[in-house]
Design an enzyme around this catalytic site. Structure first.
Site, mmCIF file in Angstrom:
data_model
loop_
_atom_site.group_PDB
_atom_site.id
_atom_site.type_symbol
_atom_site.label_atom_id
_atom_site.label_comp_id
_atom_site.label_asym_id
_atom_site.label_seq_id
_atom_site.Cartn_x
_atom_site.Cartn_y
_atom_site.Cartn_z
ATOM 1 N N GLY A 142 1.015 -24.075 -15.904
ATOM 2 C CA GLY A 142 2.226 -24.869 -15.713
ATOM 3 C C GLY A 142 2.306 -26.054 -16.656
ATOM 4 N N HIS B 112 11.054 -38.137 -5.211
ATOM 5 C CA HIS B 112 10.609 -39.385 -5.834
ATOM 6 C C HIS B 112 10.833 -39.450 -7.341
ATOM 7 C CE1 HIS B 112 7.589 -40.448 -2.405
ATOM 8 N NE2 HIS B 112 8.833 -40.330 -1.983
ATOM 9 N N CYS C 42 4.058 -20.668 -16.313
ATOM 10 C CA CYS C 42 3.020 -20.238 -17.250
ATOM 11 C C CYS C 42 1.694 -20.288 -16.498
ATOM 12 C CB CYS C 42 3.006 -21.055 -18.538
ATOM 13 S SG CYS C 42 2.356 -22.728 -18.439
#
Length: 142
Positions: free
Chosen positions: A68, A98, A65
């Site tokens: 985001g 991570h 988008c």
């Protein structure tokens, strides 16, 4: 591997380039995105992608988008979803390494298409490290 992808009106060109790239690499792609630049509501595309990943119909998701953020917020309402916003290749890889992200959220207004494609590759080609990172993920309620 199956990838579910969705986008709002900010991302049709991004989606098209990413889908082409993924299909050329042999991925199966489930397309929930719009193909036009007519204004639409990002949750209408974020929720189906998150549902595909949540239900195991897709291994990973990609959402696009303008910033985001909207698609990330919508997707993260789903159980077991870790949708991560990334705007560089390095951050895209770190979301996997991570955070064990399972949906990559791309800000179309702040990245170029070639960069977005590189981010997708980094996301899909990076493994989760586990260890101390798993301890942290375990503290995020599902």
């Amino acid at each position: 591997m199956t990838i579910s992808i969705g986008n709002d009106h900010a991302g049709p060109d991004y989606k098209k380039a990413i889908v082409k790239h993924l299909e050329e690499k042999g991925f199966t792609v489930i397309n929930h995105g719009t193909d036009t630049f007519d204004s639409v509501d990002y949750p209408d595309f974020g929720h189906p992608v998150a549902t595909d990943v949540e239900q195991g119909k897709a291994d990973f998701g990609i959402l696009i988008c303008g910033s985001g953020n909207g698609v990330a917020m919508a997707a993260n309402k789903h159980k077991g979803i870790r949708a991560a916003l990334a705007w560089t290749v390095e951050i895209s890889a770190l979301t996997r390494r991570h955070n064990n992200a399972n949906i990559l959220c791309i800000p179309a207004r702040y990245t170029a298409i070639p960069q977005a494609v590189e981010m997708v590759d980094a996301f899909l080609n990076t493994d989760f490290e586990g260890g101390r990172h798993q301890n942290r993920i375990d503290k995020i309620p599902c």
